[in-house]
Design an enzyme around this catalytic site. Sequence first.
Site, mmCIF file in Angstrom:
data_model
loop_
_atom_site.group_PDB
_atom_site.id
_atom_site.type_symbol
_atom_site.label_atom_id
_atom_site.label_comp_id
_atom_site.label_asym_id
_atom_site.label_seq_id
_atom_site.Cartn_x
_atom_site.Cartn_y
_atom_site.Cartn_z
ATOM 1 N N CYS A 178 -11.558 -8.270 -3.975
ATOM 2 C CA CYS A 178 -12.880 -7.638 -4.099
ATOM 3 C C CYS A 178 -13.931 -8.528 -4.760
ATOM 4 C CB CYS A 178 -12.791 -6.359 -4.908
ATOM 5 S SG CYS A 178 -11.255 -5.460 -4.745
ATOM 6 N N ARG A 234 0.722 -10.614 -7.013
ATOM 7 C CA ARG A 234 0.893 -9.537 -7.981
ATOM 8 C C ARG A 234 2.289 -9.630 -8.552
ATOM 9 N NH1 ARG A 234 -1.616 -4.555 -4.413
ATOM 10 N NH2 ARG A 234 -3.642 -5.534 -4.066
ATOM 11 N N GLN A 270 -3.569 -9.831 2.647
ATOM 12 C CA GLN A 270 -4.063 -8.545 3.147
ATOM 13 C C GLN A 270 -5.157 -8.776 4.186
ATOM 14 O OE1 GLN A 270 -5.473 -7.227 -0.763
ATOM 15 N NE2 GLN A 270 -4.202 -5.411 -0.469
ATOM 16 N N ASP A 294 -8.103 -7.595 4.391
ATOM 17 C CA ASP A 294 -8.905 -6.829 3.451
ATOM 18 C C ASP A 294 -10.380 -6.877 3.824
ATOM 19 O OD1 ASP A 294 -9.405 -5.343 1.245
ATOM 20 O OD2 ASP A 294 -8.952 -6.902 -0.223
ATOM 21 N N HIS A 341 -14.399 -5.221 2.537
ATOM 22 C CA HIS A 341 -15.214 -4.375 1.680
ATOM 23 C C HIS A 341 -16.497 -4.064 2.408
ATOM 24 C CE1 HIS A 341 -12.362 -6.277 -1.074
ATOM 25 N NE2 HIS A 341 -12.383 -5.093 -1.635
ATOM 26 N N LYS A 386 -9.598 8.641 -1.405
ATOM 27 C CA LYS A 386 -9.073 7.701 -0.416
ATOM 28 C C LYS A 386 -8.320 8.401 0.711
ATOM 29 C CE LYS A 386 -4.756 7.085 -2.899
ATOM 30 N NZ LYS A 386 -3.635 6.247 -3.197
ATOM 31 N N HIS A 388 -13.235 -0.076 0.006
ATOM 32 C CA HIS A 388 -12.175 -1.079 0.200
ATOM 33 C C HIS A 388 -11.333 -0.535 1.342
ATOM 34 C CE1 HIS A 388 -12.240 -2.245 -4.254
ATOM 35 N NE2 HIS A 388 -12.706 -1.023 -4.301
HETATM 36 ZN ZN LIG Z 1 -10.957 -4.291 -2.778
#
Ligand SMILES: [Zn+2]
Length: 638
Positions: free
Chosen positions: A337, A366, A384, A386, A388, A467, A513
């Site tokens: 992010c 992680r 990911q 990913d 935004h 979510k 996200h």
């Molecule tokens: Zn994020």
Amino acid sequence: MDLVRVELPDGACREVPQGSSPLEVARGIGEGLARQSVAARLNGQLVDLSTPIEQDSRLEIITLSSSDGLEIYRHSAAHLMAHAVKSLFGHEVQVTIGPAIENGFYYDFYSDTHAFSPEEFERIEAKMAELAAADLPIMREEMSRDSAIALFREMGESYKVQLIEDLPNETVSLYRQGDFVDLCRGPHLPRTGLLKAFKLTSVAGAYWRGDEKNAMLQRIYATAFTDKKELKAYLARLEEAKKRDHRKLGRELDLFSFSEEAGAGLVIWHPKGAMLRTLLEDFERREHLRRGYDIVVGPQILRTDLWKTSGHYENYRENMYFTEVEGFSYGIKPMNCLAHMLIYKSKMRSYRDLPLRFFELGTVHRHEKSGVLHGLLRVRGFTQDDAHILCAPEQLDREIKGVLRFVQDVMGIFGFEYEMEISTRPEKSIGSDEDWQRATNALMNALNDSGLPYEINEGDGAFYGPKIDIKLKDALDRRWQCATIQCDFTLPERFDLTYIGSDGEKHRPVMVHRVILGAIERFIGVLIEHFAGNFPLWISPVQAVVLNVTDNQAAYAEEVYQALRDAGVRVQKDFRNEKLGFKIREAQMEKIPYMLVIGDKEMTEGTVAVRHRTGKTLDGMTSAEFVRFVQDECRQYH
Ligand SMILES: [Zn+2]
Ligand SMILES: [Zn+2]
């Protein structure tokens, strides 16, 4: 005799003598119900069928066909297994705990002299069957803590003693069946004879109380079903899952490996795995660009101060890796992010710029405990898909719908069915009621418009926003969490993101996200098991292999191989001086979709004989025709 009122779930009331048991109430309703019943819920609490009803109560009879019933059944099977083990091994083994779990149960045993092996399972199962056939009553007893401690100490069950010592209660409950007694809250089936179908499945090490500083126990996993047919179907599924295990197939297909030298939970992609991954990533880039996303790339490490701004340092530090460079602390990113926030902030934004959709194939690290790592499904480093989305509040509805359609398209391409869940505001949360309402509505509207059913998890959202989670169903009917869509009210605040609205004033954008496949590693793990390694042609790392029958055709076969490679077909060759049948079998083991066989006939005709990995043969074709054939089969994904 005093009567008490019993209210049943359908609202009906019955008056029964005080002290009646739920079983007696069930008999009063019908013998069929009584036969099916295994326990009861009395005023919201699960109890045995024999528990006396002393006052006006709400009562629900639990039958085997309910999930509570099945759990009690499996937990009773755990007692039966412990009973059998104690009968067979006596003082060599100590009992600890044995809960029901999804699809079965386990029991943890301690022994410093005996190591359980799968070869003993049949013997234990036979003993269990014998104890079940004896139809022993399973009886609850209550006693003071001290007497219970004395009892288990005398039996040499030191783990039970520890468990009781840690209980705050003055009295504890035990369950006795024959000569076996176990500390247990209950409830349990009334008799061992109700246990009809069970099977031990595996044995593994487990620490006492899950703490690696404690003694190592032996956990025997097992399963139990209420009838033999269901047990058989489940065991067949389990067998199939074993065959499809992505760690096993990953090795056999030479896709990836892990190495203790490199570190646990860190995937090493071999050429074919890396190709599979590259194909998925290329697919992702195309699909995102097509939907108006911009591709961005952020750094792998970012200053720790920035993680403090975002709140990750405060809330997520334990899962992060840190390093120091020239006196500054850096955090290796666990999420993508932050760089996206910085891109947003790199210039003044106007409402005309919105929505902004930043997409990154972002690799994150992680820290996961080594005990939970599991092949590709749970790793420490992963990538990911990913993105935004930063938009004006009034654009949120459209954006969420767009993401959901995206998920549906992609799941359709891979042939996955899926289930959706929405999680709403938890008690501890930030953001205004209005923000939460708008975001939750946007998520609900999108789900409603999709025409797909969904579940609502009240209060289960993240503290920073509601979510949607999407769970896909694989070929073995297992659920995997992959896609998720999360609204976030904190990051735009913390990073003070703004845009100039049509009114000339500063406004706060809304942030979403979202991931579609989730972690590529995990998704590939799921794909491997779903397809059992038989990947669809468009993502097969190798699409075809050229095989010659004898050396005689080697030159022509090499020509075919070169022509296919030049045309972009992912092809390999096997010109070894081996029997054709042997080479075909090897290619089948590698699960290569097409085998192109070249003998004298093909050489003369300038063609190849095409054989699918299923054994099906196609008409012979020229290499140019085969190229078009492959392109056609893959077209819809490009
Ligand atoms: Zn994020
Ligand atoms: Zn129990």
